[in-house]
Write a protein that holds these residues in place. Structure first.
Motif, PDB file in Angstrom:
ATOM      1  N   LEU A  13       7.993 -46.688  -4.135  1.00  0.00           N
ATOM      2  CA  LEU A  13       6.906 -47.669  -4.089  1.00  0.00           C
ATOM      3  C   LEU A  13       6.488 -48.072  -5.497  1.00  0.00           C
ATOM      4  O   LEU A  13       6.211 -47.212  -6.336  1.00  0.00           O
ATOM      5  N   PRO A  14       6.407 -49.376  -5.790  1.00  0.00           N
ATOM      6  CA  PRO A  14       5.950 -49.803  -7.120  1.00  0.00           C
ATOM      7  C   PRO A  14       4.486 -49.418  -7.330  1.00  0.00           C
ATOM      8  O   PRO A  14       3.668 -49.553  -6.400  1.00  0.00           O
ATOM      9  N   PRO A  15       4.105 -48.946  -8.508  1.00  0.00           N
ATOM     10  CA  PRO A  15       2.701 -48.599  -8.757  1.00  0.00           C
ATOM     11  C   PRO A  15       1.748 -49.754  -8.470  1.00  0.00           C
ATOM     12  O   PRO A  15       0.655 -49.553  -7.932  1.00  0.00           O
ATOM     13  N   LEU A  16       2.168 -50.981  -8.810  1.00  0.00           N
ATOM     14  CA  LEU A  16       1.312 -52.137  -8.571  1.00  0.00           C
ATOM     15  C   LEU A  16       1.063 -52.339  -7.081  1.00  0.00           C
ATOM     16  O   LEU A  16      -0.020 -52.761  -6.669  1.00  0.00           O
ATOM     17  N   GLY A  17       2.063 -52.006  -6.261  1.00  0.00           N
ATOM     18  CA  GLY A  17       1.888 -52.122  -4.818  1.00  0.00           C
ATOM     19  C   GLY A  17       0.825 -51.170  -4.310  1.00  0.00           C
ATOM     20  O   GLY A  17      -0.007 -51.536  -3.459  1.00  0.00           O
ATOM     21  N   ALA A  18       0.822 -49.943  -4.828  1.00  0.00           N
ATOM     22  CA  ALA A  18      -0.196 -48.968  -4.429  1.00  0.00           C
ATOM     23  C   ALA A  18      -1.577 -49.408  -4.905  1.00  0.00           C
ATOM     24  O   ALA A  18      -2.581 -49.230  -4.209  1.00  0.00           O
ATOM     25  N   THR A  19      -1.643 -50.006  -6.109  1.00  0.00           N
ATOM     26  CA  THR A  19      -2.916 -50.497  -6.644  1.00  0.00           C
ATOM     27  C   THR A  19      -3.504 -51.575  -5.745  1.00  0.00           C
ATOM     28  O   THR A  19      -4.685 -51.525  -5.374  1.00  0.00           O
ATOM     29  N   ALA A  20      -2.669 -52.557  -5.386  1.00  0.00           N
ATOM     30  CA  ALA A  20      -3.133 -53.663  -4.540  1.00  0.00           C
ATOM     31  C   ALA A  20      -3.527 -53.170  -3.154  1.00  0.00           C
ATOM     32  O   ALA A  20      -4.554 -53.595  -2.596  1.00  0.00           O
ATOM     33  N   LEU A  21      -2.729 -52.263  -2.606  1.00  0.00           N
ATOM     34  CA  LEU A  21      -3.031 -51.738  -1.274  1.00  0.00           C
ATOM     35  C   LEU A  21      -4.333 -50.950  -1.280  1.00  0.00           C
ATOM     36  O   LEU A  21      -5.135 -51.046  -0.338  1.00  0.00           O
ATOM     37  N   GLY A  22      -4.575 -50.200  -2.352  1.00  0.00           N
ATOM     38  CA  GLY A  22      -5.823 -49.446  -2.444  1.00  0.00           C
ATOM     39  C   GLY A  22      -7.039 -50.342  -2.450  1.00  0.00           C
ATOM     40  O   GLY A  22      -8.051 -50.041  -1.811  1.00  0.00           O
ATOM     41  N   LEU A  23      -6.956 -51.465  -3.168  1.00  0.00           N
ATOM     42  CA  LEU A  23      -8.071 -52.408  -3.201  1.00  0.00           C
ATOM     43  C   LEU A  23      -8.304 -53.025  -1.831  1.00  0.00           C
ATOM     44  O   LEU A  23      -9.447 -53.129  -1.365  1.00  0.00           O
ATOM     45  N   LEU A  24      -7.227 -53.431  -1.165  1.00  0.00           N
ATOM     46  CA  LEU A  24      -7.355 -54.047   0.157  1.00  0.00           C
ATOM     47  C   LEU A  24      -7.963 -53.071   1.163  1.00  0.00           C
ATOM     48  O   LEU A  24      -8.815 -53.445   1.973  1.00  0.00           O
ATOM     49  N   VAL A  25      -7.549 -51.815   1.103  1.00  0.00           N
ATOM     50  CA  VAL A  25      -8.079 -50.808   2.027  1.00  0.00           C
ATOM     51  C   VAL A  25      -9.563 -50.567   1.760  1.00  0.00           C
ATOM     52  O   VAL A  25     -10.367 -50.428   2.679  1.00  0.00           O
ATOM     53  N   ALA A  26      -9.948 -50.527   0.474  1.00  0.00           N
ATOM     54  CA  ALA A  26     -11.355 -50.319   0.126  1.00  0.00           C
ATOM     55  C   ALA A  26     -12.221 -51.456   0.663  1.00  0.00           C
ATOM     56  O   ALA A  26     -13.305 -51.219   1.212  1.00  0.00           O
ATOM     57  N   LEU A  27     -11.758 -52.683   0.498  1.00  0.00           N
ATOM     58  CA  LEU A  27     -12.522 -53.831   0.992  1.00  0.00           C
ATOM     59  C   LEU A  27     -12.531 -53.872   2.519  1.00  0.00           C
ATOM     60  O   LEU A  27     -13.504 -54.318   3.132  1.00  0.00           O
ATOM     61  N   ALA A  28     -11.445 -53.388   3.133  1.00  0.00           N
ATOM     62  CA  ALA A  28     -11.370 -53.371   4.599  1.00  0.00           C
ATOM     63  C   ALA A  28     -12.390 -52.426   5.207  1.00  0.00           C
ATOM     64  O   ALA A  28     -12.767 -52.579   6.382  1.00  0.00           O
ATOM     65  N   ALA A  29     -12.869 -51.445   4.440  1.00  0.00           N
ATOM     66  CA  ALA A  29     -13.854 -50.495   4.966  1.00  0.00           C
ATOM     67  C   ALA A  29     -15.177 -51.164   5.286  1.00  0.00           C
ATOM     68  O   ALA A  29     -15.962 -50.644   6.090  1.00  0.00           O
ATOM     69  N   VAL A  30     -15.439 -52.319   4.677  1.00  0.00           N
ATOM     70  CA  VAL A  30     -16.701 -53.018   4.918  1.00  0.00           C
ATOM     71  C   VAL A  30     -16.804 -53.459   6.382  1.00  0.00           C
ATOM     72  O   VAL A  30     -17.891 -53.416   6.970  1.00  0.00           O
ATOM     73  N   GLY A  31     -15.682 -53.852   6.979  1.00  0.00           N
ATOM     74  CA  GLY A  31     -15.694 -54.330   8.364  1.00  0.00           C
ATOM     75  C   GLY A  31     -16.214 -53.306   9.354  1.00  0.00           C
ATOM     76  O   GLY A  31     -17.221 -53.557  10.043  1.00  0.00           O
ATOM     77  N   PRO A  32     -15.570 -52.145   9.482  1.00  0.00           N
ATOM     78  CA  PRO A  32     -16.088 -51.143  10.424  1.00  0.00           C
ATOM     79  C   PRO A  32     -17.465 -50.608  10.029  1.00  0.00           C
ATOM     80  O   PRO A  32     -18.239 -50.198  10.896  1.00  0.00           O
ATOM     81  N   ALA A  33     -17.799 -50.610   8.734  1.00  0.00           N
ATOM     82  CA  ALA A  33     -19.144 -50.187   8.327  1.00  0.00           C
ATOM     83  C   ALA A  33     -20.186 -51.156   8.854  1.00  0.00           C
ATOM     84  O   ALA A  33     -21.278 -50.760   9.272  1.00  0.00           O
ATOM     85  N   LEU A  34     -19.835 -52.441   8.850  1.00  0.00           N
ATOM     86  CA  LEU A  34     -20.746 -53.457   9.369  1.00  0.00           C
ATOM     87  C   LEU A  34     -20.898 -53.336  10.879  1.00  0.00           C
ATOM     88  O   LEU A  34     -21.983 -53.565  11.424  1.00  0.00           O
ATOM     89  N   ALA A  35     -19.818 -52.935  11.565  1.00  0.00           N
ATOM     90  CA  ALA A  35     -19.881 -52.755  13.026  1.00  0.00           C
ATOM     91  C   ALA A  35     -20.784 -51.593  13.396  1.00  0.00           C
ATOM     92  O   ALA A  35     -21.440 -51.597  14.439  1.00  0.00           O
ATOM     93  N   GLY A  36     -20.855 -50.591  12.524  1.00  0.00           N
ATOM     94  CA  GLY A  36     -21.760 -49.473  12.747  1.00  0.00           C
ATOM     95  C   GLY A  36     -21.300 -48.544  13.855  1.00  0.00           C
ATOM     96  O   GLY A  36     -20.175 -48.634  14.361  1.00  0.00           O
ATOM     97  N   GLY A  37     -22.177 -47.652  14.258  1.00  0.00           N
ATOM     98  CA  GLY A  37     -21.856 -46.704  15.321  1.00  0.00           C
ATOM     99  C   GLY A  37     -20.689 -45.811  14.951  1.00  0.00           C
ATOM    100  O   GLY A  37     -20.513 -45.419  13.798  1.00  0.00           O
ATOM    101  N   ALA A  38     -19.859 -45.505  15.944  1.00  0.00           N
ATOM    102  CA  ALA A  38     -18.707 -44.640  15.721  1.00  0.00           C
ATOM    103  C   ALA A  38     -17.678 -45.280  14.785  1.00  0.00           C
ATOM    104  O   ALA A  38     -16.829 -44.584  14.225  1.00  0.00           O
ATOM    105  N   TRP A  39     -17.763 -46.608  14.599  1.00  0.00           N
ATOM    106  CA  TRP A  39     -16.845 -47.287  13.682  1.00  0.00           C
ATOM    107  C   TRP A  39     -17.016 -46.811  12.240  1.00  0.00           C
ATOM    108  O   TRP A  39     -16.126 -46.994  11.406  1.00  0.00           O
ATOM    109  N   LEU A  40     -18.151 -46.187  11.966  1.00  0.00           N
ATOM    110  CA  LEU A  40     -18.380 -45.681  10.617  1.00  0.00           C
ATOM    111  C   LEU A  40     -17.377 -44.589  10.244  1.00  0.00           C
ATOM    112  O   LEU A  40     -17.074 -44.391   9.061  1.00  0.00           O
ATOM    113  N   VAL A  41     -16.857 -43.886  11.254  1.00  0.00           N
ATOM    114  CA  VAL A  41     -15.825 -42.879  10.979  1.00  0.00           C
ATOM    115  C   VAL A  41     -14.594 -43.550  10.386  1.00  0.00           C
ATOM    116  O   VAL A  41     -14.008 -43.070   9.407  1.00  0.00           O
TER     117      VAL A  41
END
Length: 231
Positions: free
Chosen positions: A43-71
């Motif tokens: 895996l290219p290091p840049l690929g892991a960097t980009a994927l990490g950012l996307l995953v971090a931003l994706a956490a906002v969605g289930p956090a906004l949904a609340g409830g058990a989605w917070l897990v």
């Protein structure tokens, strides 16, 4: 690929001679990242960097949904932090490290930590507290960068508020609130919204650690700056 000890020595060289063994959490985190890097060396290091950012931003969605989605939000935060360390392990252990990648990784770290602050906010923490948490994630690395511009080669001692601590605090805080919600403890007399109270408490503890860690780093960098010859 470098051995684990060689990788840790290389990590130390890129971080101003800081010894990762001085913190069990940092040492363990780096060892985990190295172990994963060995299994995905393609895996290219840049690929892991980009994927990490996307995953971090994706956490906002289930956090906004609340409830058990917070897990799910908590798990995404943890995964994003692991991917962030993975890109460094891939670059250093695989002999692909560069100054450009080092700067890019630092910039992405700040963006992911902004995402963590937003995640805490939408999960129930007061806006001012989430903003303080995010600012204290940024401040130590800003101080290190400015000290480096002033001629300090060392990055300062490892504090209680390093990158792994920030990831763990955010992930466990949000995920723990999700566990509470899944257990049906959504409201208690005198407390109100229990998951939101858990998130608020976690953000407050994280901010306190941020203040302590920044003070630790500040004292360390102050000594290093005093040793610098005048310009």
């Amino acid at each position: 690929m470098l051995s684990r000890d060689e990788y840790l020595a290389e990590w130390s060289r890129w971080h101003g001679g800081t010894d990762p063994a001085s913190s069990r959490l940092v040492h363990g985190w780096l060892t985990l990242a190295y172990t994963l890097a060995r299994s995905v060396a393609w895996l290219p290091p840049l690929g892991a960097t980009a994927l990490g950012l996307l995953v971090a931003l994706a956490a906002v969605g289930p956090a906004l949904a609340g409830g058990a989605w917070l897990v799910a939000a908590g798990l995404l935060v943890g995964l994003s932090g692991l991917l962030d360390s993975l890109d460094g392990a891939l670059a250093l252990a695989g002999g692909r490290a560069s100054r450009r990648g080092y700067v890019l990784d630092s910039a992405v770290d700040r963006l992911t930590e902004a995402g963590y602050a937003v995640t805490l906010w939408v999960a129930g923490a007061p806006g001012w507290l989430a903003a303080l948490f995010g600012a204290l994630c940024w401040l130590p690395d800003y101080l290190r960068a400015r000290a480096g511009q002033a001629g300090v080669a060392e990055t300062g001692s490892i504090s209680v508020w390093e990158r792994p601590t920030r990831v763990v605090m955010t992930g466990f805080t949000v995920g723990g609130a999700g566990v509470v919600a899944a257990a049906g403890l959504t409201g208690v007399a005198g407390v109100g919204d229990v998951p939101a109270a858990v998130v608020t408490a976690g953000a407050a503890v994280g901010s306190l650690l941020g203040v302590v860690g920044t003070a630790q780093l500040g004292f360390s960098l102050r000594r290093a700056l005093e040793d610098q010859p005048p310009r």
